[in-house]
Design a protein around this motif. Structure first.
Motif, PDB file in Angstrom:
ATOM      1  N   ILE A 103      -5.542   5.501   4.238  1.00  0.00           N
ATOM      2  CA  ILE A 103      -6.362   6.691   4.432  1.00  0.00           C
ATOM      3  C   ILE A 103      -7.523   6.316   5.345  1.00  0.00           C
ATOM      4  O   ILE A 103      -8.314   5.417   5.035  1.00  0.00           O
ATOM      5  CB  ILE A 103      -6.888   7.241   3.098  1.00  0.00           C
ATOM      6  CG1 ILE A 103      -5.739   7.850   2.289  1.00  0.00           C
ATOM      7  CG2 ILE A 103      -7.979   8.296   3.328  1.00  0.00           C
ATOM      8  CD1 ILE A 103      -6.146   8.370   0.940  1.00  0.00           C
ATOM      9  N   GLY A 154      -6.073   5.143  -3.115  1.00  0.00           N
ATOM     10  CA  GLY A 154      -6.376   6.241  -2.206  1.00  0.00           C
ATOM     11  C   GLY A 154      -7.750   6.837  -2.450  1.00  0.00           C
ATOM     12  O   GLY A 154      -8.481   7.178  -1.509  1.00  0.00           O
ATOM     13  N   LEU A 166      -4.058  11.628  -5.553  1.00  0.00           N
ATOM     14  CA  LEU A 166      -4.292  10.310  -4.952  1.00  0.00           C
ATOM     15  C   LEU A 166      -4.364   9.251  -6.045  1.00  0.00           C
ATOM     16  O   LEU A 166      -4.992   9.455  -7.084  1.00  0.00           O
ATOM     17  CB  LEU A 166      -5.599  10.297  -4.160  1.00  0.00           C
ATOM     18  CG  LEU A 166      -5.620  11.008  -2.804  1.00  0.00           C
ATOM     19  CD1 LEU A 166      -7.014  10.911  -2.190  1.00  0.00           C
ATOM     20  CD2 LEU A 166      -4.573  10.435  -1.860  1.00  0.00           C
ATOM     21  N   ARG A 175      -1.769  12.294   1.051  1.00  0.00           N
ATOM     22  CA  ARG A 175      -2.039  11.403   2.179  1.00  0.00           C
ATOM     23  C   ARG A 175      -1.768  12.091   3.515  1.00  0.00           C
ATOM     24  O   ARG A 175      -2.441  11.827   4.513  1.00  0.00           O
ATOM     25  CB  ARG A 175      -1.215  10.120   2.039  1.00  0.00           C
ATOM     26  CG  ARG A 175      -1.861   9.122   1.076  1.00  0.00           C
ATOM     27  CD  ARG A 175      -1.033   7.853   0.932  1.00  0.00           C
ATOM     28  NE  ARG A 175      -1.838   6.773   0.406  1.00  0.00           N
ATOM     29  CZ  ARG A 175      -2.238   6.626  -0.842  1.00  0.00           C
ATOM     30  NH1 ARG A 175      -1.880   7.555  -1.727  1.00  0.00           N
ATOM     31  NH2 ARG A 175      -2.989   5.617  -1.228  1.00  0.00           N
ATOM     32  N   SER A 222       0.835  -1.192   0.000  1.00  0.00           N
ATOM     33  CA  SER A 222       0.000   0.000   0.000  1.00  0.00           C
ATOM     34  C   SER A 222       0.870   1.242   0.000  1.00  0.00           C
ATOM     35  O   SER A 222       1.942   1.276   0.593  1.00  0.00           O
ATOM     36  CB  SER A 222      -0.910   0.000   1.228  1.00  0.00           C
ATOM     37  OG  SER A 222      -1.572   1.237   1.356  1.00  0.00           O
TER      38      SER A 222
END
Length: 507
Positions: A284, A451, A447, A424, A280
């Protein structure tokens, strides 16, 4: 006809970006390249273009193939050139003297207005710069277009223009494009490559259908992994029993058998590991707070104006209630960001200028704009979190690491972070703020798809109350439950965003 062959291609920096990648790009292909932020999309495009040497494998290009590569940023050498001059400079040497008409053809194909053609590139918005760079590529008459985030900074009208351009290209021209815009990928591609450190997957499908197919493969692999782990555990239990018997009996045969069972378990576990081992780019998560207010923000026919006082539109009498996720629709320049600023001012500094905007006194605002202006460029991520929130050193470091900010970057200036990392970090600030009302202007900028989907899921799971501005059609459709449209200098509620999307596409 095959234009590009990738054979066992791999690039390793501190760890593999991708490996053992076999891929063929044929004439007429429309290939979408999908991966998380920082996972090798730009590097792969540079390998195909010949600008980066791979760590392993080969790139075989068809003889005479002309490749045009549009990267994310305008080269510094072009900043002071006009659009026309930049496109003229891109002309191949054999055409530069006698075929300057090609410049106007390329600019016309992308519908770049005449007044913009004589402006320096540095004076253009990010969206027009993207289209100008695409014109520089197209004027070279390429057989293969490599596009890195070509839709960045484009409003819906220009995005529709770009989609029409790509879909209208000659059938023998191939396109490989990297993008995080799911609707754009679905509109412009017919094949999808999911780039992974190991076992990248390619599907002869546009993104949405390819993602569903990939999810099925990953789910089946996960089930097989769990079955193989159980088998390995059984082998280890048998080995432990034999080991005890062998020790007590002094049997060399049982000792050998124990070792063989353990080796089988080791091999089975190693072979069973998910091949891609997806990493990852950072989690979030959001955390809102409860409020007893039924209406969080109200508008009493507020005037939304330009800085010099020119009226853009009036809001009428509208309210945002608990659980409403209102998406603000309108063309660029209609005043969406001005309304966001007005609401923010009404919450932070209420006064005569914002008297027509009412915010409940208990409202706690979570704000993020498209420039991520809440983040001071010279501050460090660690300093920001410790300064604004009551967390200690170790907790701050753990939170930042979970958001995708590695320990070695937590003490560096925020200006040095990538766009994805800064986005982020902004989401982490929202989480720690624990707002009761979200005010988000283009929150999906920078993003990646992972995300975007995480933000969508969090906003819906939290039952968040929000006023949102976004050009991301997939995000708007997934998150919005009310829609306000700016038209004819008025703010009106509409049932769905689809008519606006269709009108922008037809512009």
């Amino acid at each position: 006809m095959a234009l590009i062959h990738l054979r066992a291609l791999g690039v390793t920096l501190s760890e593999p970006l991708f490996s053992d990648l076999d891929l063929t790009v044929a004439a007429g292909d429309r290939l979408g390249l999908v991966a998380a932020n920082g996972r090798g999309k730009s590097t792969l495009l540079r390998c195909i273009a010949g600008a980066v040497e791979p760590t392993a494998g080969t790139v075989v290009r068809a003889r005479g193939l002309r490749i045009a590569h549009v990267e994310q940023d305008v080269p510094p050498a072009l900043h002071d050139l006009t659009v026309q001059a930049a496109v003229r400079r891109a002309l191949p040497a054999e055409q530069a003297a006698a075929e300057t008409w090609r410049v106007d053809v390329a600019l016309d194909a992308l519908e770049i207005p005449e007044p913009l053609r004589v402006r320096p590139l540095r004076a253009l918005s990010g969206g027009w710069q993207r289209l100008a760079m695409l014109a520089c590529a197209w004027v070279t008459d390429p057989g293969l277009l490599l596009l890195d985030e070509p839709n960045n900074h484009l409003d819906l009208a220009r995005l529709a223009r770009l989609e029409a351009f790509l879909n209208g290209l000659p059938r023998d021209v191939a396109v490989v494009l990297a993008s995080h815009d799911r609707a754009f990928l679905d509109a412009t591609t017919a094949r999808t490559l999911f780039l992974r450190p190991q076992a990248s997957e390619t599907f002869p499908l546009p993104y949405g259908r390819a993602q569903a197919a990939l999810a099925g493969i990953d789910a089946a692999q996960a089930r097989e992994y769990q079955r193989d782990l159980k088998t390995a555990q059984q082998l280890r239990r048998q080995a432990a029993k034999l080991h005890n018997i062998g020790v007590n009996s002094g049997s060399d045969l049982l000792t050998v058998k124990t070792r063989q069972l353990r080796q089988r378990a080791d091999r089975l576990e190693e072979a069973a590991r998910p091949a891609h081992r997806e990493r990852s780019a950072g989690t979030i998560r959001l955390a809102g707070r409860d409020t007893h207010a039924k209406v969080l923000v109200g508008f009493d026919d507020a005037r939304v104006e330009t800085p010099d006082g020119t009226l853009l539109f009036r809001t009428g009498r509208l309210t945002i209630g608990l659980g409403d996720r209102v998406v603000l629709l309108g063309r660029n320049g209609a005043g969406k960001s001005r309304l966001v600023s007005l609401v923010r001012q009404a919450v932070a500094e209420p006064g005569p200028a914002t008297a027509a905007v009412r915010a409940t006194p208990s409202l706690v605002l979570g704000h993020s704009d498209q420039a991520l202006s809440e983040l001071r460029a010279e501050e460090t991520p660690h300093g920001l979190v410790c300064r604004r929130f009551e967390v200690g050193d170790q907790r701050a470091r753990a939170l930042l690491a979970g958001a995708g900010i590695a320990v070695d970057r937590q003490g560096r200036a925020i200006a040095t972070l990538s766009g994805g990392q800064r986005a982020r970090l902004a989401m982490l600030v929202l989480r720690l703020t624990r707002p009761s009302f979200y005010l988000l202007d283009e929150p999906t900028n920078h993003l990646d798809i992972e995300g975007q989907e995480a933000l969508e899921a969090e906003l819906k799971a939290q039952g968040a109350t929000a006023l949102l501005v976004s050009h991301d059609r997939s995000f708007v459709r997934a998150v919005g439950n009310r829609f306000w449209l700016i038209e004819n200098r008025r703010l009106v509620e509409v049932e769905s965003p689809e008519a606006f999307f269709a009108a922008e596409a037809a512009t």
